[in-house]
Design an enzyme around this catalytic site. Structure first.
Site, PDB file in Angstrom:
ATOM      1  N   SER A  40      29.035  39.932  32.202  1.00 17.42           N
ATOM      2  CA  SER A  40      30.286  39.223  31.904  1.00 17.42           C
ATOM      3  C   SER A  40      30.324  37.867  32.600  1.00 17.42           C
ATOM      4  O   SER A  40      30.799  36.878  32.036  1.00 17.42           O
ATOM      5  CB  SER A  40      31.488  40.063  32.339  1.00 17.42           C
ATOM      6  OG  SER A  40      31.529  41.288  31.644  1.00 17.42           O
ATOM      7  N   HIS A  59      33.073  39.651  40.024  1.00 13.91           N
ATOM      8  CA  HIS A  59      34.231  40.526  39.795  1.00 13.91           C
ATOM      9  C   HIS A  59      33.921  42.003  39.988  1.00 13.91           C
ATOM     10  O   HIS A  59      34.792  42.843  39.778  1.00 13.91           O
ATOM     11  CB  HIS A  59      34.757  40.317  38.368  1.00 13.91           C
ATOM     12  CG  HIS A  59      33.788  40.766  37.312  1.00 13.91           C
ATOM     13  ND1 HIS A  59      32.723  39.983  36.903  1.00 13.91           N
ATOM     14  CD2 HIS A  59      33.677  41.917  36.618  1.00 13.91           C
ATOM     15  CE1 HIS A  59      32.025  40.638  35.996  1.00 13.91           C
ATOM     16  NE2 HIS A  59      32.574  41.823  35.807  1.00 13.91           N
TER      17      HIS A  59
END
Length: 361
Positions: A40, A59
């Site tokens: 991502s 993240h």
């Protein structure tokens, strides 16, 4: 603190000094222990998804709480925590109906009139996905992390912050795979392997792993796959239909390509469900045969595994500690922060499951 900063789309991350604020009333300051390098993040580096620049990426992470704000009730200094990008407010319609991962309330970020969480000199830096974990510290809302047991290794705990929650959650929460059903997983990266592992935990009778890299077969079987199909050998959709005599109950697409999404729908049996985990680049469209819907086939998305992470993540930790969740084999490389660009290069070649940045304690 040192952090990996994205300054320009398509360019390598730069290791720079970034200043971090002190915790506000509902905020938590975390010393980052480990951060997974997720595909991502690569989407944002390559411009497939928009992001405000410059920013600190990352993240998928775990760490130790250093300080908390005056109104924090969920964690305390010294707690080991896993972070989650799907921060939740706790009182919107999505939260009140148990769909925490869909919460989009802005109250988990600081307001425009407030001092920013991250700065460089006098310049504010926008926080990435509520976390910005490619950094030695994170300053986040308390509803973006959860406390876990301290005997859980934090490098493996970091994987639960995204890949595992997304893959296992999609199988159990989004799709509701039942014992004995047949599952196909397209893409054997971190999220795909987690979906395979989740299908095994859910009791799927047959789990077919599909990937273009033949060397991923051993990975896939270690995580619970009963069969492996190499996409380089030809039309894998036809192969799966022949293997299953009509298609699978559930297909999970963990790459984010329109062609593989369409194939995921194609390999379903009547009444089957295709669940899309991969991030399809903005602007791309999917083409499906309308007549196929007469067979009650379904196509659905899944955001972070439809998670309720304050409950799910501690349970996933228990699964790992009980030997049911295969996290040790998912970590292909443990790296330093300054090796993050090399990790993205290796990711593009598709030869590994996950690189994890491990910070000094």
């Amino acid at each position: 603190m040192k952090a990996a900063v994205l300054r320009e789309v398509g360019k390598p991350l730069q290791i720079e000094d970034v200043q971090i604020s002190k915790p506000g009333p509902r905020e938590v300051l975390i010393r980052t222990a480990a951060a997974g390098v997720c595909h991502s993040d690569l989407h944002y580096i390559e411009g497939s998804y928009p992001v405000a620049l410059p920013t600190v990426l990352g993240h998928e992470s775990a760490g130790v709480v250093e300080a908390v704000g005056s109104d924090v009730r969920t964690v305390k200094p010294g707690d080991h925590v896993i972070t989650c990008l799907s921060a939740y407010c706790g009182h919107c319609e999505y939260c009140l109906t148990g769909r925490l991962s869909l919460c989009v309330s802005p109250e988990m970020q600081r307001g425009e009139e407030d001092e920013p969480r991250l700065t460089q000199g006098a310049t504010a830096m926008p926080q990435y996905l509520n976390l910005s974990s490619f950094a030695e510290q994170m300053l986040i809302h308390e509803h973006a992390c959860v406390s876990i047991r301290k005997d859980m290794p934090l490098d493996r705990a970091a994987l639960i912050g995204c890949a595992v929650t997304t893959g296992v959650g999609a199988v159990i929460h989004t799709a509701g795979v039942r014992p004995g059903e047949t599952v196909a997983v397209i893409g054997c990266g971190g999220i795909g392997l987690s979906a395979i592992n989740g299908a095994a935990i859910a009791g799927a009778g047959r789990i077919i792993a599909i990937d273009r890299v033949r060397g991923k077969e051993n990975f896939a079987r270690a995580f619970g796959a009963t069969d492996f199909v190499c996409a380089e050998d030809g039309d894998f959709g036809r192969t799966v239909l022949e293997m299953t005599k009509g298609g699978v109950h559930h297909a999970f697409e963990a790459i984010g390509l329109t062609a593989t999404v369409e194939q995921a729908f194609r390999i379903l049996r009547r009444g089957g469900t295709a669940t899309i985990l991969g991030m399809i680049p903005v602007g791309q469209k999917i083409s499906l045969s309308g007549a196929a819907f007469l067979g009650e086939k379904k196509l659905q998305g899944s955001l972070m595994g439809s998670n309720r992470f304050p409950v799910d993540m501690p349970r996933l930790v228990d699964f790992y500690m009980a030997g049911k969740l295969k996290l040790d084999d998912m970590i292909s490389n443990r790296i330093r922060l300054d090796q993050v660009n090399e990790a993205f290069d290796e990711m593009k070649r598709g030869e590994l499951a996950r690189s994890v940045i491990v910070f000094d304690s």
